[in-house]
Design an enzyme around this catalytic site. Sequence first.
Site, mmCIF file in Angstrom:
data_model
loop_
_atom_site.group_PDB
_atom_site.id
_atom_site.type_symbol
_atom_site.label_atom_id
_atom_site.label_comp_id
_atom_site.label_asym_id
_atom_site.label_seq_id
_atom_site.Cartn_x
_atom_site.Cartn_y
_atom_site.Cartn_z
ATOM 1 N N CYS A 1 0.844 -1.134 0.232
ATOM 2 C CA CYS A 1 0.075 -0.128 0.224
ATOM 3 C C CYS A 1 0.930 1.353 0.114
ATOM 4 C CB CYS A 1 -1.175 0.066 1.340
ATOM 5 S SG CYS A 1 -0.270 -0.097 2.915
ATOM 6 N N ARG B 1 -2.136 -0.760 5.482
ATOM 7 C CA ARG B 1 -3.477 -1.415 4.741
ATOM 8 C C ARG B 1 -3.020 -2.581 4.190
ATOM 9 N NH1 ARG B 1 -4.770 3.659 1.176
ATOM 10 N NH2 ARG B 1 -2.582 3.846 1.070
#
Lengths: 96, 279
Positions: free
Chosen positions: B233, B238
Amino acid sequence: MSTCGAPAQGGDVVVAPGATVVDGVVVHEGAPVPGAYVRLHDGDGEFTAEVVTGPGGEFVFYARPARWELRVLSRAGSTTQQVDAAVGRTSVTLAV
Amino acid sequence: MARNDVLVSAEWAEANLATPGLVFVEVDEDTTAYDTGHLEGAVKLDWKLDLQDPVRRDFVNKEQFEALLSAKGIANEDTVILYGGNNNWFAAYAFWYFKLYGHQDVRLIDGGRKKWELDGRPLTDAPVTRPATTYTATEQDLSLRAFRDEVVASIGQKNLVDVRSPEEFAGKILGPAHLPQEHSQRGGHVPGAINIPWSKAANDDGTFRSDEELAELYGAAGLDTDRPTIAYCRIGERSSHTWFVLSQLLGQQDVKNYDGSWVEYGSLVGVPIEVPATA
């Protein structure tokens, strides 16, 4: 990385040249809603970011000039609103 | 690996806050969130101060991790129950981090702090202290962690899953829109990467979608389950969420998280970058 955390909602907002900020407040029956979850979706409806409103119901997104959709989820209620953000600062009030 | 081995519900968590052998740990992107209210008995991990080396851009080393967990009162045999804000972004990051250093029993509260708050479950600001332990970590399990050279070498060879928003994948913005735009030198994505935003794996309340929905999501997006996978990410939190989904919920083998992610890749000199043509 030393910088990642979202700035305090309700703090100073600095708009860089050419940048776009979409900010505002979430209210319920005229009173601010702290702790509401505000989501930014792009023109295709795709999730882009989410913040939690500050003590005064404030939220801030650093975006780009475009049509965005703001979605609010909170214990006080939910709502969805579209916003056309230009260069600079676009402020909205989201009532739930 | 079954969902029940790595996830607990908020309801279960509330009923087990005082159960011996469980240690609840909050990890938030907003490192002040814990101080405004946390689960009773939960300890705080600050991802910036506790999980990042203060000098190098890297994790704390084995000895530092051992000292951290010992001071927090976490023992090797404890079941660690992680939760946090942003739909468990940094809780998932901490989950992956605990696995990297060999902790056996780690779980997430499904939906994290968001689900807990939306349910109206209790939070407290009471200080939490636990007796110190003598924690022993393993060396990092590098089968879980990808570095930049492996990412470059994996182009066209492995599944590269970019879990950022489509806006970031397309290079229109350089980071999540809740952050000031101060990120990598270039926008775009690793050539050949498929864009499966982390958010598609979560319901609006932050809980994970069902196993069937998740399998459909990644299958429809073109993930080749016969190939190894690297998720990335912006700085690896994430993608920890997606690493958790792929490896812990869907049971896929050989899934790595590239924690250098786009902040590193998008600032490297000379590596290939793909930017979609503007419509």
